[in-house]
Enzyme design. Sequence first.
Site, PDB file in Angstrom:
ATOM      1  N   ASN A   7      39.437  40.242  33.008  1.00  0.00           N
ATOM      2  CA  ASN A   7      38.487  41.308  33.344  1.00  0.00           C
ATOM      3  C   ASN A   7      38.239  42.078  32.044  1.00  0.00           C
ATOM      4  OD1 ASN A   7      37.430  43.898  33.928  1.00  0.00           O
ATOM      5  ND2 ASN A   7      38.057  43.712  36.061  1.00  0.00           N
ATOM      6  N   GLU A  34      33.656  41.865  35.432  1.00  0.00           N
ATOM      7  CA  GLU A  34      33.146  43.158  34.956  1.00  0.00           C
ATOM      8  C   GLU A  34      32.404  43.019  33.629  1.00  0.00           C
ATOM      9  OE1 GLU A  34      34.393  47.135  36.105  1.00  0.00           O
ATOM     10  OE2 GLU A  34      36.436  46.349  36.087  1.00  0.00           O
ATOM     11  N   ASP A 147      39.857  38.762  39.305  1.00  0.00           N
ATOM     12  CA  ASP A 147      40.401  40.084  39.613  1.00  0.00           C
ATOM     13  C   ASP A 147      40.278  40.285  41.121  1.00  0.00           C
ATOM     14  OD1 ASP A 147      40.984  42.721  40.010  1.00  0.00           O
ATOM     15  OD2 ASP A 147      39.583  43.498  38.515  1.00  0.00           O
ATOM     16  N   ASN A 149      41.880  42.623  42.846  1.00  0.00           N
ATOM     17  CA  ASN A 149      42.096  44.025  43.192  1.00  0.00           C
ATOM     18  C   ASN A 149      43.098  44.182  44.342  1.00  0.00           C
ATOM     19  OD1 ASN A 149      40.797  45.982  41.494  1.00  0.00           O
ATOM     20  ND2 ASN A 149      38.817  45.175  42.147  1.00  0.00           N
ATOM     21  N   ASP A 218      45.294  40.553  38.905  1.00  0.00           N
ATOM     22  CA  ASP A 218      44.518  39.361  38.517  1.00  0.00           C
ATOM     23  C   ASP A 218      45.358  38.138  38.867  1.00  0.00           C
ATOM     24  OD1 ASP A 218      42.188  40.589  36.744  1.00  0.00           O
ATOM     25  OD2 ASP A 218      44.047  41.654  36.257  1.00  0.00           O
ATOM     26  N   ASP A 247      41.298  47.444  30.115  1.00  0.00           N
ATOM     27  CA  ASP A 247      42.496  47.888  30.837  1.00  0.00           C
ATOM     28  C   ASP A 247      43.230  46.705  31.497  1.00  0.00           C
ATOM     29  OD1 ASP A 247      40.249  47.783  32.444  1.00  0.00           O
ATOM     30  OD2 ASP A 247      40.502  49.762  33.324  1.00  0.00           O
ATOM     31  N   HIS A 248      42.612  45.518  31.487  1.00  0.00           N
ATOM     32  CA  HIS A 248      43.278  44.297  31.935  1.00  0.00           C
ATOM     33  C   HIS A 248      43.676  43.449  30.726  1.00  0.00           C
ATOM     34  CE1 HIS A 248      41.726  44.367  36.251  1.00  0.00           C
ATOM     35  NE2 HIS A 248      40.984  45.287  35.667  1.00  0.00           N
TER      36      HIS A 248
END
Length: 257
Positions: A7, A34, A147, A149, A218, A247-248
Amino acid sequence: MKIATFNVNGINGRLRVLLRWLAEAEPDVVCLQELKAPQDRFPEGAIRNAGYGAIWQGQKSWNGVAILSRGTDPIETRRGLPGDELDSQSRYLEAAVNGVLIGCLYLPNGNPAPGPKFDYKLEWFARLTAHAAVLLTHQLPIALVGDFNVMPTELDVYKPERWMDDALFRPEVRQAFHELVAQGWVDSLRKMHPHERVYTFWDYFRNAWGRNAGLRIDHLLLSPELAKRLDGADVDRWVRGWEKASDHAPAWVRIHD
DNA sequence: ATGCCCTCGCAACGAGGA
């Protein structure tokens, strides 16, 4: 063959990070989420110069998914999940690469929960699970990665009690993930690290990376035919520590021929 | 209970992320 998911949190703002990671890690297949870029703003030239063919489904500002394959072009088999013609969010892309069917997904976040966004998450999850069941009937090597979530268990959260009411960890969502995997998919990161805390995401807030306050959201799910060939799975954690990092961090599996 | 940080955008007293 190395299959990865990343991501990127904005493919144009993150292009230098992505290209550096591609050069260092040399994955054969990459699922990106994303993109945060419209269809005509995907950096196709830079990706091709790095040695990758690509297909992508962009969207202005939010969402967006892509599949990259080293030295060849992915053969697209599906764009968007079946079951809701009105869903305009770019969250699913599917392609064949070197004999493996790759489903690249970006499952909705769902916060705040409860509410319409949480309902959309559960509805999207149900459509994914229905489609995954159809995929398994083909008895092919298939990887469903991206991802999700969802933190599947308490081992996947740095501090589970803080996340109990969050859309990423509520019982309904964990149950949905469990039911998907129970179709016969192998959660490859967990399979290769049965008792270890393995994270793929660290919030930008509160120095989460510095404190290792991470989440495993993920995932790389393998069909039984592909799971037989599983050789390794891990997270390229150090990428999270780079300048201008997502941030991933990228996560990957190694598959033997 | 909320902000913290970060991205995209056409500029915001913003939205969305997780």
